[in-house]
Design an enzyme around this catalytic site. Structure first.
Site, PDB file in Angstrom:
ATOM      1  N   ASN A 134      11.404  -8.948   6.880  1.00  0.00           N
ATOM      2  CA  ASN A 134      11.737  -8.421   8.197  1.00  0.00           C
ATOM      3  C   ASN A 134      11.230  -9.388   9.254  1.00  0.00           C
ATOM      4  O   ASN A 134      10.087  -9.845   9.192  1.00  0.00           O
ATOM      5  CB  ASN A 134      11.085  -7.043   8.388  1.00  0.00           C
ATOM      6  CG  ASN A 134      11.692  -5.988   7.480  1.00  0.00           C
ATOM      7  OD1 ASN A 134      12.905  -5.920   7.347  1.00  0.00           O
ATOM      8  ND2 ASN A 134      10.854  -5.176   6.848  1.00  0.00           N
ATOM      9  N   HIS A 159       5.663 -12.133   5.525  1.00  0.00           N
ATOM     10  CA  HIS A 159       5.559 -11.538   4.194  1.00  0.00           C
ATOM     11  C   HIS A 159       6.953 -11.301   3.658  1.00  0.00           C
ATOM     12  O   HIS A 159       7.849 -10.872   4.379  1.00  0.00           O
ATOM     13  CB  HIS A 159       4.745 -10.237   4.201  1.00  0.00           C
ATOM     14  CG  HIS A 159       5.111  -9.283   5.291  1.00  0.00           C
ATOM     15  ND1 HIS A 159       4.754  -9.491   6.605  1.00  0.00           N
ATOM     16  CD2 HIS A 159       5.809  -8.116   5.272  1.00  0.00           C
ATOM     17  CE1 HIS A 159       5.208  -8.488   7.343  1.00  0.00           C
ATOM     18  NE2 HIS A 159       5.864  -7.644   6.562  1.00  0.00           N
ATOM     19  N   ILE A 204       0.822  -1.215   0.000  1.00  0.00           N
ATOM     20  CA  ILE A 204       0.000   0.000   0.000  1.00  0.00           C
ATOM     21  C   ILE A 204       0.859   1.270   0.000  1.00  0.00           C
ATOM     22  O   ILE A 204       0.387   2.334  -0.392  1.00  0.00           O
ATOM     23  CB  ILE A 204      -0.965  -0.013   1.213  1.00  0.00           C
ATOM     24  CG1 ILE A 204      -2.168   0.897   0.958  1.00  0.00           C
ATOM     25  CG2 ILE A 204      -0.252   0.362   2.517  1.00  0.00           C
ATOM     26  CD1 ILE A 204      -3.311   0.670   1.931  1.00  0.00           C
TER      27      ILE A 204
HETATM   28  P1  AMP Z   1       6.997  -4.944   7.481  1.00  0.00           P
HETATM   29  O1  AMP Z   1       7.511  -3.651   8.029  1.00  0.00           O
HETATM   30  O2  AMP Z   1       8.074  -5.809   6.887  1.00  0.00           O
HETATM   31  O3  AMP Z   1       6.126  -5.682   8.480  1.00  0.00           O
HETATM   32  O4  AMP Z   1       6.095  -4.550   6.240  1.00  0.00           O
HETATM   33  C1  AMP Z   1       4.729  -4.296   6.312  1.00  0.00           C
HETATM   34  C2  AMP Z   1       4.322  -3.713   4.969  1.00  0.00           C
HETATM   35  O5  AMP Z   1       2.918  -3.795   4.863  1.00  0.00           O
HETATM   36  C3  AMP Z   1       4.699  -2.238   4.780  1.00  0.00           C
HETATM   37  O6  AMP Z   1       5.561  -2.119   3.643  1.00  0.00           O
HETATM   38  C4  AMP Z   1       3.341  -1.557   4.570  1.00  0.00           C
HETATM   39  O7  AMP Z   1       3.394  -0.500   3.632  1.00  0.00           O
HETATM   40  C5  AMP Z   1       2.482  -2.704   4.088  1.00  0.00           C
HETATM   41  N1  AMP Z   1       1.047  -2.554   4.305  1.00  0.00           N
HETATM   42  C6  AMP Z   1       0.422  -2.090   5.421  1.00  0.00           C
HETATM   43  N2  AMP Z   1      -0.900  -2.126   5.258  1.00  0.00           N
HETATM   44  C7  AMP Z   1      -1.127  -2.629   4.017  1.00  0.00           C
HETATM   45  C8  AMP Z   1      -2.302  -2.913   3.255  1.00  0.00           C
HETATM   46  N3  AMP Z   1      -3.548  -2.703   3.737  1.00  0.00           N
HETATM   47  N4  AMP Z   1      -2.158  -3.425   2.010  1.00  0.00           N
HETATM   48  C9  AMP Z   1      -0.925  -3.643   1.504  1.00  0.00           C
HETATM   49  N5  AMP Z   1       0.217  -3.398   2.171  1.00  0.00           N
HETATM   50  C10 AMP Z   1       0.121  -2.901   3.414  1.00  0.00           C
END
Ligand code: AMP
Length: 125
Positions: free
Chosen positions: A97, A110, A40
């Site tokens: 991460n 992820h 996002i």
């Molecule tokens: P992390 O910091 O590795 O846990 O990454 C989490 C990721 O999720 C970040 O890059 C956010 O931008 C992404 N994110 C958060 N909410 C959403 C959402 N609703 N849809 C897609 N990506 C998201």
């Protein structure tokens, strides 16, 4: 806020909700083992998240506890998405991460897939 990757899986997390279709996502690929969707808040021209369908907090949880078929299926899905997005020839980067020091915010494994241009140094210093 970064998570504690040693906590048990909580199925109210954001990506579990995306998997269940409760929250919309720009989906690019789905199979038996994995779902891929656009981040996002993209940090590269292409920034896709690939998540396993199983309930795993992090790479640590997944690598320790997932059955072989789920591990193979997930790894294959990540590779498939990268090929499908045309990223192999120019090159791309994978990142996962795990826990607080890495800044993991969503407690469902992820893998970030970055590409679309030269990505620069591996870590900001
Ligand atoms: P992390 O910091 O590795 O846990 O990454 C989490 C990721 O999720 C970040 O890059 C956010 O931008 C992404 N994110 C958060 N909410 C959403 C959402 N609703 N849809 C897609 N990506 C998201």
């Amino acid at each position: 806020m970064p998570i504690d990757a040693t906590l048990p899986y909580d199925d109210s997390n954001l990506f579990a909700r995306i998997l269940r279709g409760e929250i919309p996502a720009k989906r690019v690929y789905e199979d038996e083992f994995a779902l891929a969707f656009h981040d996002i808040a993209p940090q590269a021209a292409t920034h896709i998240l690939v998540i396993p369908k199983g309930s795993y907090v992090s790479w640590d949880d997944f690598s320790a506890h997932a059955p072989e078929a789920e591990i193979a299926g997930f790894v294959r899905a990540v590779g498939h998405v990268a090929r499908d997005q045309g990223l192999v020839a120019p090159g791309y980067r994978l990142l996962a991460n795990i826990g607080a020091d890495a800044g993991q915010e969503v407690p469902h494994l992820h893998v970030h897939l970055f590409g679309g241009h030269a990505l620069g140094p591996m870590l900001a210093r």
